[in-house]
Design a protein around this motif. Sequence first.
Motif, PDB file in Angstrom:
ATOM      1  N   GLU A   4       0.265 -11.683   3.802  1.00  0.00           N
ATOM      2  CA  GLU A   4      -1.265 -11.404   2.861  1.00  0.00           C
ATOM      3  C   GLU A   4      -2.193 -10.305   3.830  1.00  0.00           C
ATOM      4  OE1 GLU A   4      -2.038 -14.113   6.739  1.00  0.00           O
ATOM      5  OE2 GLU A   4      -0.450 -13.819   5.488  1.00  0.00           O
ATOM      6  N   TYR A   5      -1.362  -9.343   4.565  1.00  0.00           N
ATOM      7  CA  TYR A   5      -1.916  -8.186   5.104  1.00  0.00           C
ATOM      8  C   TYR A   5      -1.332  -6.690   4.789  1.00  0.00           C
ATOM      9  CZ  TYR A   5      -4.796 -11.200   8.505  1.00  0.00           C
ATOM     10  OH  TYR A   5      -6.386 -11.926   8.722  1.00  0.00           O
ATOM     11  N   LEU A   6      -0.205  -7.222   4.505  1.00  0.00           N
ATOM     12  CA  LEU A   6       0.701  -6.086   4.578  1.00  0.00           C
ATOM     13  C   LEU A   6       0.882  -5.787   2.519  1.00  0.00           C
ATOM     14  CD1 LEU A   6       3.016  -4.060   5.494  1.00  0.00           C
ATOM     15  CD2 LEU A   6       5.331  -6.209   5.348  1.00  0.00           C
ATOM     16  N   LEU A   7       1.083  -6.458   2.004  1.00  0.00           N
ATOM     17  CA  LEU A   7       1.143  -6.405   0.786  1.00  0.00           C
ATOM     18  C   LEU A   7      -0.238  -5.227   0.233  1.00  0.00           C
ATOM     19  CD1 LEU A   7       3.236  -9.415  -0.613  1.00  0.00           C
ATOM     20  CD2 LEU A   7       3.835  -7.309  -0.056  1.00  0.00           C
ATOM     21  N   PRO A   8      -1.284  -6.550   0.044  1.00  0.00           N
ATOM     22  CA  PRO A   8      -2.418  -5.823   0.148  1.00  0.00           C
ATOM     23  C   PRO A   8      -2.330  -4.075   0.468  1.00  0.00           C
ATOM     24  CG  PRO A   8      -3.181  -7.856   0.113  1.00  0.00           C
ATOM     25  CD  PRO A   8      -1.768  -7.546   0.797  1.00  0.00           C
ATOM     26  N   ILE A   9      -2.106  -3.922   1.512  1.00  0.00           N
ATOM     27  CA  ILE A   9      -2.152  -2.675   1.961  1.00  0.00           C
ATOM     28  C   ILE A   9      -1.204  -1.918   1.427  1.00  0.00           C
ATOM     29  CG2 ILE A   9      -1.434  -0.956   4.082  1.00  0.00           C
ATOM     30  CD1 ILE A   9      -2.960  -3.624   5.784  1.00  0.00           C
ATOM     31  N   VAL A  10      -0.007  -2.047   1.627  1.00  0.00           N
ATOM     32  CA  VAL A  10       0.630  -1.351   0.693  1.00  0.00           C
ATOM     33  C   VAL A  10       0.631  -1.398  -1.261  1.00  0.00           C
ATOM     34  CG1 VAL A  10       3.325  -1.814  -1.225  1.00  0.00           C
ATOM     35  CG2 VAL A  10       2.986  -2.151   1.785  1.00  0.00           C
ATOM     36  N   ALA A  11       0.308  -2.025  -1.503  1.00  0.00           N
ATOM     37  CA  ALA A  11      -0.724  -1.688  -3.014  1.00  0.00           C
ATOM     38  C   ALA A  11      -1.571  -0.672  -3.050  1.00  0.00           C
ATOM     39  CB  ALA A  11      -1.281  -3.177  -3.484  1.00  0.00           C
ATOM     40  N   GLY A  12      -2.574  -0.667  -1.635  1.00  0.00           N
ATOM     41  CA  GLY A  12      -3.840   0.317  -1.836  1.00  0.00           C
ATOM     42  C   GLY A  12      -3.014   2.114  -1.626  1.00  0.00           C
ATOM     43  N   MET A  13      -1.695   2.108  -0.795  1.00  0.00           N
ATOM     44  CA  MET A  13      -1.596   2.586  -0.734  1.00  0.00           C
ATOM     45  C   MET A  13      -0.791   3.406  -1.885  1.00  0.00           C
ATOM     46  SD  MET A  13       0.603   2.592   3.497  1.00  0.00           S
ATOM     47  CE  MET A  13       1.137   3.798   3.044  1.00  0.00           C
ATOM     48  N   GLY A  14       0.085   1.803  -2.118  1.00  0.00           N
ATOM     49  CA  GLY A  14       1.031   2.998  -3.417  1.00  0.00           C
ATOM     50  C   GLY A  14      -0.376   2.968  -4.435  1.00  0.00           C
ATOM     51  N   GLY A  15      -1.223   3.120  -4.324  1.00  0.00           N
ATOM     52  CA  GLY A  15      -2.547   3.676  -5.891  1.00  0.00           C
ATOM     53  C   GLY A  15      -3.238   4.759  -5.401  1.00  0.00           C
ATOM     54  N   ILE A  16      -3.330   5.339  -4.177  1.00  0.00           N
ATOM     55  CA  ILE A  16      -3.758   6.762  -3.733  1.00  0.00           C
ATOM     56  C   ILE A  16      -2.404   7.662  -3.479  1.00  0.00           C
ATOM     57  CG2 ILE A  16      -3.866   8.055  -1.143  1.00  0.00           C
ATOM     58  CD1 ILE A  16      -5.534   4.967  -0.281  1.00  0.00           C
ATOM     59  N   ALA A  17      -0.922   6.690  -3.559  1.00  0.00           N
ATOM     60  CA  ALA A  17      -0.107   8.407  -3.721  1.00  0.00           C
ATOM     61  C   ALA A  17      -0.039   8.408  -5.127  1.00  0.00           C
ATOM     62  CB  ALA A  17       1.501   7.638  -3.107  1.00  0.00           C
ATOM     63  N   GLY A  18       0.190   7.202  -5.876  1.00  0.00           N
ATOM     64  CA  GLY A  18      -0.335   7.746  -7.739  1.00  0.00           C
ATOM     65  C   GLY A  18      -1.325   7.941  -7.893  1.00  0.00           C
ATOM     66  N   LEU A  19      -2.503   7.966  -7.070  1.00  0.00           N
ATOM     67  CA  LEU A  19      -3.811   8.878  -7.984  1.00  0.00           C
ATOM     68  C   LEU A  19      -2.869  10.272  -7.245  1.00  0.00           C
ATOM     69  CD1 LEU A  19      -7.382   8.307  -6.409  1.00  0.00           C
ATOM     70  CD2 LEU A  19      -6.244  10.387  -6.499  1.00  0.00           C
TER      71      LEU A  19
END
Length: 271
Positions: A4-19
């Motif tokens: 519940e913490y890991l996947l949302p954090i990965v999603a946020g980091m993926g968004g930063i890398a994608g940006l």
Amino acid sequence: MKKEYLLPIVAGMGGIAGLALRRLELSLAYDPQLKLMRACPATWMLWGLAVVLLLLFAAGCRGMGKKEYTPQQWLCAPGDTEYILLVICAAFVLMVAGLVGLWEQIGSYRKNAMLMLTWVLCIVGGTVAIPAGRSAYRGQWSKYTPALYMGPSFATVVWLVAGYQDHARQPEMGLFVWQMLSGVTVVLALYGLVTLAVGKGGAGWTCVFCLMSISLSGITLADRHSIAFRMVYVFVIIYLAAQSSMLLRAAFGSERMPRGADADEQTEPEE
């Protein structure tokens, strides 16, 4: 770290890398004179990142659909202070986005009825998101709770249509493809929450769309948007981070029965 913490954090980091990749792509692939884009290494890396994230989220949410929970059990985060703070913050961002967009439209000499409706619905959606989050936080449920989840969903449907209309005459799809992909996943994620609230749908695919919406919204923040549109993307990131964490905790954490459930449901033993 729990899912519940890991996947949302990965999603946020993926968004930063994608940006970052999207900004690189726009700087390398876009020809301002021809107003066209050509493929470059950053383009393939960006699409590769999106595919990897989708596969990762699908694997992480695997098995959620096998949980035969009631709406009260899925949409329940009793005593979770982080959840309610994120929901309140996201709701205020959406309301401010609606007010800013409405102000821009009132002051514009070219009024757009679809945008006017979008910003009005954003104000309504942000307003009803708070009592919906409070219902989950307190573990209480009423017959009006499903209707509260519909507010942000209706707002984003119109928001997606308004965004498409803004680019309808744009010949270069590469300039707005991530905005459209993000909008579609956001609509599906919020629709999934509504279906869970009425006892239908699937928690697994809903959570996948919530997580992908976080990443894709981060990517499209690299594109050109009005202030109000950017604030909607910020709302999406915050709000769906809270909702995805809640769903993951319900599926893979300790099972809880909300205090507001019906009396007959409260007497049933927890699995």
